[in-house]
Design an enzyme around this catalytic site. Sequence first.
Site, mmCIF file in Angstrom:
data_model
loop_
_atom_site.group_PDB
_atom_site.id
_atom_site.type_symbol
_atom_site.label_atom_id
_atom_site.label_comp_id
_atom_site.label_asym_id
_atom_site.label_seq_id
_atom_site.Cartn_x
_atom_site.Cartn_y
_atom_site.Cartn_z
ATOM 1 C CG ASP A 63 71.194 39.941 21.144
ATOM 2 O OD1 ASP A 63 71.196 40.990 21.832
ATOM 3 O OD2 ASP A 63 72.174 39.580 20.466
ATOM 4 C CB VAL A 64 67.899 43.698 24.372
ATOM 5 C CG1 VAL A 64 67.154 42.858 25.405
ATOM 6 C CG2 VAL A 64 69.318 44.015 24.839
ATOM 7 C CG ASN A 90 67.133 41.851 34.653
ATOM 8 O OD1 ASN A 90 67.446 42.374 35.722
ATOM 9 N ND2 ASN A 90 67.832 40.839 34.144
ATOM 10 C CE1 TYR A 167 74.651 49.061 34.777
ATOM 11 C CE2 TYR A 167 74.654 50.483 36.714
ATOM 12 C CZ TYR A 167 74.162 49.383 36.037
ATOM 13 O OH TYR A 167 73.186 48.608 36.611
ATOM 14 C CE LYS A 171 71.055 49.951 34.353
ATOM 15 N NZ LYS A 171 70.010 49.028 33.857
ATOM 16 C CB THR A 202 74.696 41.405 38.996
ATOM 17 O OG1 THR A 202 75.347 42.686 39.068
ATOM 18 C CG2 THR A 202 73.348 41.509 39.694
#
Length: 249
Positions: A63-64, A90, A167, A171, A202
């Site tokens: 779990d990041v 990812n 988002y 990024k 996705t």
Amino acid sequence: MTTTSADVALVTGANKGLGREIARQLADLGLRVYLGARDETRGGTAAGELAAAGGDVRFVRLDVTDAGSVAAAVAVIEAESGRLDVLVNNAGVSSEIGIAVPDITADQMRATYEVNVFGVVTVTAACIPLLRRSANGRIVNVSSRLGSLTALSAEDSRQRKLGALTYSSSKAALNVLTLLYSEALRADGIQVNSVTPGRVPTDINAATDRRGERTPAEGAAAPVHLATLAPGTMTGAFRGAAIDESPGW
């Protein structure tokens, strides 16, 4: 600690979608792939299916957003393989679907950044000691055109009109991480690059009309290319779905 002659890769967020496809393609190329996922059942099932198809794919719970789980996953990789050659960051989320930019809250920003930015730093920092043991370390950060300041600067761009505040900004931050890590790790021979896979169907796109025109296999091609670069090929780059294309930072 054991070692392996095959290159060793870790892919985060890999129990489904693009991450799973990246893991599959890397395994098909002969790499030992650690499939990282936070859900043990889904991650174990995905790794088992890919292993049954002939690849050396191993599940690690990761779990990041949990430094403890990241450390435990890295410890497994070290014990079983002795090093890490490829890290594919990812895992990604968006917490704003259907919400207008003026209505986005700081909590929603934090939720996205926990995975897309802080999670990348947590995983990358934990993996650097193992990447330094590689003769050809590679880090691939899965980014997006939505994080391209070049695209966002154009008044009529799709990326700007979409208004994906959490988002897009996360990024863009990821692209900055790419540039700074690439410089910091250059002397270690570790290549660090960002890539946009193009619009792939996705989960992030599932609740919108942006399902995408590319299959997961097509979307995985560019990340896999960067994950298998020869030594000294490219670092500090942002590449598009067509690997010779740069979306512009």
